[in-house]
Design an enzyme around this catalytic site. Sequence first.
Site, PDB file in Angstrom:
ATOM      1  CE  LYS A  88       5.723  -2.848  11.826  1.00 40.54           C
ATOM      2  NZ  LYS A  88       5.533  -4.000  10.937  1.00 40.54           N
ATOM      3  CD  GLN A  89       2.833   0.685   9.874  1.00 44.62           C
ATOM      4  OE1 GLN A  89       3.346  -0.401  10.064  1.00 44.62           O
ATOM      5  NE2 GLN A  89       2.704   1.226   8.680  1.00 44.62           N
TER       6      GLN A  89
ATOM      7  CD1 TRP B 151       0.822  -0.524   3.029  1.00 47.33           C
ATOM      8  CD2 TRP B 151      -0.583   1.104   3.598  1.00 47.33           C
ATOM      9  NE1 TRP B 151       1.166  -0.109   4.294  1.00 47.33           N
ATOM     10  CE2 TRP B 151       0.326   0.890   4.674  1.00 47.33           C
ATOM     11  CE3 TRP B 151      -1.559   2.078   3.742  1.00 47.33           C
ATOM     12  CZ2 TRP B 151       0.276   1.624   5.867  1.00 47.33           C
ATOM     13  CZ3 TRP B 151      -1.598   2.803   4.931  1.00 47.33           C
ATOM     14  CH2 TRP B 151      -0.691   2.578   5.979  1.00 47.33           C
ATOM     15  CG  ASP B 152       4.850   0.719   1.521  1.00 47.81           C
ATOM     16  OD1 ASP B 152       3.910   0.043   1.982  1.00 47.81           O
ATOM     17  OD2 ASP B 152       6.017   0.623   1.938  1.00 47.81           O
TER      18      ASP B 152
ATOM     19  CD  GLU C 280       2.251  -4.474   9.015  1.00 50.15           C
ATOM     20  OE1 GLU C 280       3.439  -4.474   9.380  1.00 50.15           O
ATOM     21  OE2 GLU C 280       1.905  -4.408   7.822  1.00 50.15           O
TER      22      GLU C 280
HETATM   23  O1  IFM Z   1       3.741  -1.656   3.918  1.00 48.09           O
HETATM   24  C1  IFM Z   1       4.651  -1.620   4.963  1.00 48.09           C
HETATM   25  C2  IFM Z   1       3.908  -1.939   6.244  1.00 48.09           C
HETATM   26  O2  IFM Z   1       2.916  -0.978   6.496  1.00 48.09           O
HETATM   27  C3  IFM Z   1       4.854  -2.000   7.415  1.00 48.09           C
HETATM   28  N1  IFM Z   1       5.922  -2.949   7.154  1.00 48.09           N
HETATM   29  C4  IFM Z   1       6.672  -2.629   5.943  1.00 48.09           C
HETATM   30  C5  IFM Z   1       5.767  -2.589   4.739  1.00 48.09           C
HETATM   31  C6  IFM Z   1       6.583  -2.249   3.479  1.00 48.09           C
HETATM   32  O3  IFM Z   1       7.146  -0.981   3.595  1.00 48.09           O
END
Ligand code: IFM
Length: 654
Positions: free
Chosen positions: A548-549, A297-298, A436
């Site tokens: 995580k993010q 999705w990046d 995640e």
């Molecule tokens: O798409 C990301 C994910 O959100 C977090 N882990 C790394 C992936 C690739 O950059």
Amino acid sequence: SLAEGCSLSRPATFAAGVFDVGPDAGAGPQLVRLPDWTHLALVVGGLPLALEAGEIVEHRRVLDLRQAILWREWRQRDPAGRVTRLRFLRLASLADRHLLVQAVLITPENYSDTIHVESRVEWPVEPGGGTVGRGAAGDGAPDVLVRTTSRGVGVVVATGGEMRTGRGERVERVREPGPRGIVERWAWSAGIGETTLLVRLAIVYTSREDENPAGAAARHLARAWHDGLERLLDAHVAAWSARWSVADVRVAGDEADQRALRFAGYHLISAANPEDERVSIGARALTGEAYRGHVFWDTEIYLLPFYTLTDPPAARALLMYRYHTLPAARERARALGYRGALYAWESADTGEDVTPSSAVTPGGEVVPILTGEQEHHVSADVAYAVWHYWRATGDDRFLLDAGAEILLDTARFWASRGRFEADGRYHIRCVIGPDEYHEGVDDNAYTNLMARWNLERGADVARLIADRWPERWRALAERLGLSPEEPEAWRRVAAAIETGFDPRTGLFEQFRGFFDLEDVDLAAHGPCAVPIDVCLGRERTRRSQVIKQADVVALQVLLWDSFPREVHEANFRYYEPRTAHGSSLSPAFHALAAARLGDTVLAERYFRQAVEIDLAERMSSAAGGVHMATLGGLWQAAVLGAAGMRLTEDGLAF
Ligand code: IFM
């Protein structure tokens, strides 16, 4: 990596879209490691010239972001006391995507002796999986051919070099087959202070572009030699200048931020190809092997705004990749018992989901990877990028030919992914959101609100096309088997989707039950050399509010205009201190959100944190390649955050 190699060099060449399955079939396809076209062995008076032999008098490598040229200046005193000066140039042409150029100037500073130079272009010893290679000698014949076994894609690397002394004399070249490819050799007696120039060209063709890549490469190579180095360089520099003229971001008063944004722009411009709509950009683009070149999705959420706003043809090509992989997304939805289209969490050349099923933790534990099964928000993310591209560009043709189908089939997916339950609400269960650390959660706010947005835009696009292009609508609806009632039903689902919003606090609950989890004070926890989930342990992390993010924060960034300022303030202040930034995607979106809230101090702190991921090796993962999402996120933090640019119904606003 260095042309002559050293113990730390690990050269690799990748071509977008060329994947193969390795011996570990469970790990899925990976970018194929193509022959290293840059290798040069240099021998002075019988001694190999190497950084590790003798004394380095001077050594500097400069990545020239403006012209996209890698320069290298090197003066080496060998163990016999001879000082040789070398100046290298290397580039992958933006004007001619098949062309790679290497040039070297060699000057013996304090001696006269025989110098030998050898180039070797060979297929790799550890090929990507069952990839096989073969070489053939002679000009006009394919130099090195690599064929991927699982995909049957052929890649030809045709190379050739020409050497001239400072007096303009051509140095004789010996060209012959090597054990795994082609070898070229030059030897001359170099006079003290005399500079010799070696120019090497490499042409890469794959069977993706031409049925006969060997013939195409040979013809292309001959044309390039005919043009000559100067014209090839001029065309490349002019192409970059054209891209920078619309993509540069200027920062007054801060050189480090300026350089960081140019570094981001350089990689973003390099990574996209408006002429190839069958490939997308992997998490590390073509700069390293991490994530095996897979697309996440990046691309749609972190990178697309840059392309949509500075290079619409590149944005369109990236979205067309999702259009061409729509059949695989439909098949995936069908296989899991849903309707419409569910895009792959990790995608490569075919659009099938290629997420590995397990990973080994730093502690040696094998853990299952569930993102492939549960991280479904990617479908809404693709739809989001399609809609915003269309709004920004007014590219109706794209909408009618491809974009609408993506919006409709992803909306259809969401209408089948969840269920109306006894409380009258529509719930989406067992997902992984951007955070995640928490798997198998229900009603993740990011997923649900993006799904709601997707359902509404699906219904909007159905109405829009039916009104403006009724003929096209009839054909499309018939092809997709869409009844007139279906888009209206999507609106009802959207209205009933559980959002987890509490009007008393103004907070979205990241997922059902999140607020009941242990509240770990990350600030008090102190610095941690490893990711926080390793520090706390997976189990405890799962049972805590450690994130995580950017998750709710990412939602805020994407749907900014949907919520009032107090809601943004409340959510950012709640979630920001609980976020551990275990993903490189996180800091830049925090910088963006903080900038929009006017919190300049925090915005700057996060901006720098994001910059340091690639420019200061902050996450110890730079060897796997640059973090493209971070770079796209930095551009967004500057342009959409600090500069406050927004797309409104009346156009751009700042
Ligand atoms: O798409 C990301 C994910 O959100 C977090 N882990 C790394 C992936 C690739 O950059």
